[in-house]
Design a protein around this motif. Sequence first.
Motif, PDB file in Angstrom:
ATOM      1  N   GLU A   1      44.157  48.954  38.836  1.00 31.04           N
ATOM      2  CA  GLU A   1      43.501  48.188  37.768  1.00 31.04           C
ATOM      3  C   GLU A   1      42.006  48.068  38.032  1.00 31.04           C
ATOM      4  OE1 GLU A   1      43.597  43.619  35.960  1.00 31.04           O
ATOM      5  OE2 GLU A   1      45.258  44.373  37.163  1.00 31.04           O
ATOM      6  N   ARG A   2      41.211  48.165  36.965  1.00 30.24           N
ATOM      7  CA  ARG A   2      39.766  48.015  37.045  1.00 30.24           C
ATOM      8  C   ARG A   2      39.396  46.630  36.550  1.00 30.24           C
ATOM      9  NH1 ARG A   2      37.689  52.117  39.927  1.00 30.24           N
ATOM     10  NH2 ARG A   2      35.682  51.710  38.930  1.00 30.24           N
ATOM     11  N   VAL A   3      38.563  45.930  37.301  1.00 36.00           N
ATOM     12  CA  VAL A   3      38.136  44.579  36.939  1.00 36.00           C
ATOM     13  C   VAL A   3      36.620  44.551  36.828  1.00 36.00           C
ATOM     14  CG1 VAL A   3      40.128  43.480  38.044  1.00 36.00           C
ATOM     15  CG2 VAL A   3      38.042  43.862  39.372  1.00 36.00           C
ATOM     16  N   THR A   4      36.128  43.558  36.121  1.00 33.92           N
ATOM     17  CA  THR A   4      34.685  43.386  35.917  1.00 33.92           C
ATOM     18  C   THR A   4      34.176  42.286  36.839  1.00 33.92           C
ATOM     19  OG1 THR A   4      34.922  44.037  33.608  1.00 33.92           O
ATOM     20  CG2 THR A   4      32.883  42.914  34.221  1.00 33.92           C
TER      21      THR A   4
ATOM     22  N   GLU B   1      26.802  43.020  35.308  1.00 35.42           N
ATOM     23  CA  GLU B   1      28.252  43.201  35.289  1.00 35.42           C
ATOM     24  C   GLU B   1      28.596  44.667  35.553  1.00 35.42           C
ATOM     25  OE1 GLU B   1      30.054  41.803  31.755  1.00 35.42           O
ATOM     26  OE2 GLU B   1      29.723  39.671  32.200  1.00 35.42           O
ATOM     27  N   ARG B   2      29.563  44.868  36.455  1.00 34.88           N
ATOM     28  CA  ARG B   2      30.009  46.213  36.801  1.00 34.88           C
ATOM     29  C   ARG B   2      31.530  46.248  36.867  1.00 34.88           C
ATOM     30  NH1 ARG B   2      25.309  45.776  39.968  1.00 34.88           N
ATOM     31  NH2 ARG B   2      23.789  47.450  39.598  1.00 34.88           N
ATOM     32  N   GLU B   3      32.050  47.402  36.606  1.00 37.46           N
ATOM     33  CA  GLU B   3      33.497  47.588  36.679  1.00 37.46           C
ATOM     34  C   GLU B   3      33.850  48.203  38.017  1.00 37.46           C
ATOM     35  OE1 GLU B   3      35.846  50.623  34.381  1.00 37.46           O
ATOM     36  OE2 GLU B   3      36.331  48.852  33.172  1.00 37.46           O
ATOM     37  N   ARG B   4      34.860  47.671  38.675  1.00 39.55           N
ATOM     38  CA  ARG B   4      35.269  48.152  40.000  1.00 39.55           C
ATOM     39  C   ARG B   4      36.783  48.072  40.133  1.00 39.55           C
ATOM     40  NH1 ARG B   4      36.970  43.793  42.717  1.00 39.55           N
ATOM     41  NH2 ARG B   4      36.100  41.731  42.190  1.00 39.55           N
TER      42      ARG B   4
END
Length: 468
Positions: free
Chosen positions: A57-60, A69-72
């Motif tokens: 899962e990708r979270v912000t 804000e970045r997605e990781r």
Amino acid sequence: MGQATRTTKLLLDLGERTQGAANTRKRAYLEETAKILDTARAFYVAFFLAHPEKLTERVTSVSDRDQQERERLISPNELLTWAEFQTVATKEHPHPRPDWNFSEHFPDMPFTYRRSVIKDAIGKVRSYLSNLANWRASGKKQGRPGPPGASNHPTLYEGAFALELDEADLRQTFARLKVYTGATWEWHHYPVKQSRYFEARRTDPAWEQQSPKLILRGNSAALHFSQVKAVQAKKVKESKQDPHLVTVAVDLNVKNLAVITVRQDGNITKTLFVRDHGLDQHRYQHMKRIRKKQWLSGKAVKGEHSNRQLWQHVRRMNAAAAEKTSRTIAEVCEQYPGCVLLFERLRKIKRGEASKSRRLNRKQANQVRGQINARSREKAFAAGTVTVEVNPHGTSQYCSRCGARGERFSYRGAVRIKARWGKLFWCPACQYEANADFNASVNVHQSFYQEGHWQRREKPPAKKKRSG
């Protein structure tokens, strides 16, 4: 900037009870603890395999540096919190999922042990899913990765162990462990075999100590303390710009375990030969015994191991030789701060045509090379030395003085014999004669600097596409 790691071992005293060691009952507690933790780990491995989408899962998140804000990818700590919410009954959440109720299967398990098995399960399942994705992308029909196992050495977080040290008498030292007795979790004291060497490494301010692991063997038990250290080291491109850069090249072989040469300003300033002191011949005799016993006993039974004591002896010999050689290499690097350590990029070494005992011996010798390489890297990097693997093409075939192709030879009696296994090297162009391993070690330097026949190949011009 990097991070070096090392392991410091503390042995638990499981000898005779009359001599102050732990009794057999306490040894059984350690085994019961490892067994129940393996079962708990299997529970969470199955849980994460049933929810593979959660691990990818990708979270912000918001960066602390620029507040952007970045997605990781979801972190292990976030996965741990989610897994506990789904499987553990608490006052705030008394009803976890009925099909994954960890509290029902493992009542009263300390939360430190529970979190350690969850972290282990996350790493195992993520590694399995990554290998499975790579295998599917390769298009291969064979070699599918197997599902992850549940066995592992228990990690002892804070709250599961404590060291009670007596500074006046190192013999009065105990490790206080929280163990499973088969019915309840209890604290028990285990005498340890402490030494001043362990105490010096444990209290070294340059190394940060992490949670230890409990390592159980057939007749021994130990706590392995992992330690990390921040290392400041230059990048290879920056080091190469120094005209007075010192390079330490290592040529790994069988009889000469390592030939170490130091080069500065284009000159070899130091040479060191590390011999095997009869290791190869001694190991070959053991391989002959193993081969003979295997022939006499016939086809091995599945699940059984033959010649276990002989194999353990061979592995101990190999490990001791690799440790001694790597320490010698690291000591040479410490004499030249800021140097670069060079090895050949050797991945697969053919054993050649020979008897089974000789092929087994060559396989063990190749494993020793790999151990020397890995251990030298760790020891050298802890002192701030970067390791580089260079192109091994022609290191044993070309002259280190003029770059011409030479030949290997040896003397048998007074007769000069030309052979690939020859211990000496001779160049017909410049009449240079030297030890073959020394010549190869010098060529490793030239491969790093792109000298001699190691010229950088220019890319061919791109072909123009035909129009119409």
